[in-house]
Design an enzyme around this catalytic site. Structure first.
Site, short mmCIF file in Angstrom:
data_model
loop_
_atom_site.label_atom_id
_atom_site.label_comp_id
_atom_site.label_asym_id
_atom_site.label_seq_id
_atom_site.Cartn_x
_atom_site.Cartn_y
_atom_site.Cartn_z
N ARG A 223 0.84 -1.19 0.00
CA ARG A 223 0.00 0.00 0.00
C ARG A 223 0.88 1.24 0.00
O ARG A 223 1.89 1.30 0.71
CB ARG A 223 -0.94 0.01 1.22
CG ARG A 223 -2.08 -0.98 1.14
CD ARG A 223 -3.07 -0.60 0.04
NE ARG A 223 -4.21 -1.52 -0.05
CZ ARG A 223 -4.27 -2.55 -0.88
NH1 ARG A 223 -3.24 -2.81 -1.67
NH2 ARG A 223 -5.35 -3.31 -0.93
N HIS A 271 0.05 -0.39 -10.19
CA HIS A 271 -0.67 -1.30 -9.28
C HIS A 271 -0.98 -2.63 -9.97
O HIS A 271 -2.12 -3.11 -9.98
CB HIS A 271 -1.97 -0.65 -8.78
CG HIS A 271 -2.43 -1.22 -7.47
ND1 HIS A 271 -3.02 -0.45 -6.49
CD2 HIS A 271 -2.39 -2.49 -6.96
CE1 HIS A 271 -3.33 -1.22 -5.45
NE2 HIS A 271 -2.96 -2.46 -5.72
#
Length: 308
Positions: A223, A271
């Site tokens: 994250r 991502h």
């Protein structure tokens, strides 16, 4: 006997998810989208907040991502309904590949060769043994544990850290605050595999970055909020951090004006380190729904006070 209803509500590929889950639960009615009737189970990825006002009979909710911080941050999320995180579902091997790519690039100095090519400079380096590169892995859960073990099996010296004690073959596992400092001090390559919780938010700040060996590289496949961006950029500019492989960010998509895009020592990916496989994920969700319907326990239930 009442037919079971299952809701699939995702921000993308919703029909594909519904069809794949329906194929695995032929006796159930599988609905797609926030306008579904009240259901027994919900399979979710970035749902609208008002969804839950229309779902009063949910028995469990399933996240289609390994991280659940986005769902837990929703004020509307029912607090009395179990939330189940995704475990693996094809993501482990992808995260291993990403971490292995970074480890090999650092081991062989491929970043330096790219710079040499740009300068038309022929400058062969020296051979290094894999054991000469110590890789630290922060987070030894399902995905982080897979990364740590794979790198160790490939011959790297691997040290791992978790909040509580863990044992993994071939990995020097440490825990607690002292263990974290020790892992940072040894890691020539640091791989972030932690969930985002109040305890891990901005874990890698200026103080902890300074504990890494000079020239160390960082990989963040967890994250974006785990890292203090300003502190990382300062450490990169100073040369204390040699490279940063960043797949996740505080703001996604990463804004075009962000300095990460243009920094010569930052590798940005959108991502993609671990993309959930529809079929593997639906296999897992369907198996867990069948267990719950039979009154059997399941794994992956989120402990909300921990955040994972």
């Amino acid at each position: 006997m009442r037919v079971m209803d299952v809701l699939v509500c995702t921000s993308k590929d919703q029909t594909a998810w519904r069809d794949a889950l329906a194929a695995r639960l032929p006796a159930a009615r599988v609905h797609a989208g926030p306008d579904a009737p009240p259901c027994d189970y919900a399979v979710l990825w970035k749902p609208p907040g008002d969804l839950f006002a229309h779902q009063p009979r949910l028995k469990a909710m399933f996240s289609l991502g390994a991280g659940v911080n986005g769902l837990l941050a929703m004020q509307e999320l029912p607090r009395d309904v179990p939330l189940v995180r995704m475990e693996g579902a094809g993501m482990g091997p992808q995260m291993v590949e990403y971490a292995l790519h970074a480890a090999l690039r650092e081991l062989r100095g491929f970043g330096g060769y790219a710079d040499a090519q740009a300068a038309a400079c022929w400058n062969p380096g020296h051979a290094r043994a894999r054991r000469d590169l110590t890789v630290g892995v922060l987070g030894l859960g399902v995905l982080g544990g897979a990364v740590a073990c794979a790198l160790a099996d490939f011959g790297f010296d691997v040290v791992g850290w978790s909040r509580t004690p863990r044992t993994l073959e071939g990995v020097d596992c440490l825990h607690g605050n002292d263990g974290l400092d020790a892992v940072l001090g040894r890691s020539r390559l640091l791989v972030m595999c932690l969930p985002l919780t109040p305890d891990t938010d901005t874990l890698l700040d200026a103080t902890r970055l300074a504990r890494l060996p000079a020239g160390a590289a960082i990989v963040n496949i967890a994250r974006g909020e785990l890292i203090d961006d300003a502190a990382l950029l300062t450490a990169l500019d100073a040369g204390h951090i040699g490279a940063a492989y960043l797949d996740v960010f505080r703001d996604e998509p990463l804004p075009p004006s962000h300095p990460y895009w243009r920094h010569p020592r930052v590798i940005v990916t959108p991502h993609i380190a671990a993309l959930t496989d529809v079929h593997a994920a639906c296999d897992q969700v369907a198996d867990k729904i069948r267990c719950l319907e039979a009154g059997l326990p399941i794994s992956g239930v989120v402990e909300r006070d921990r955040g994972y």
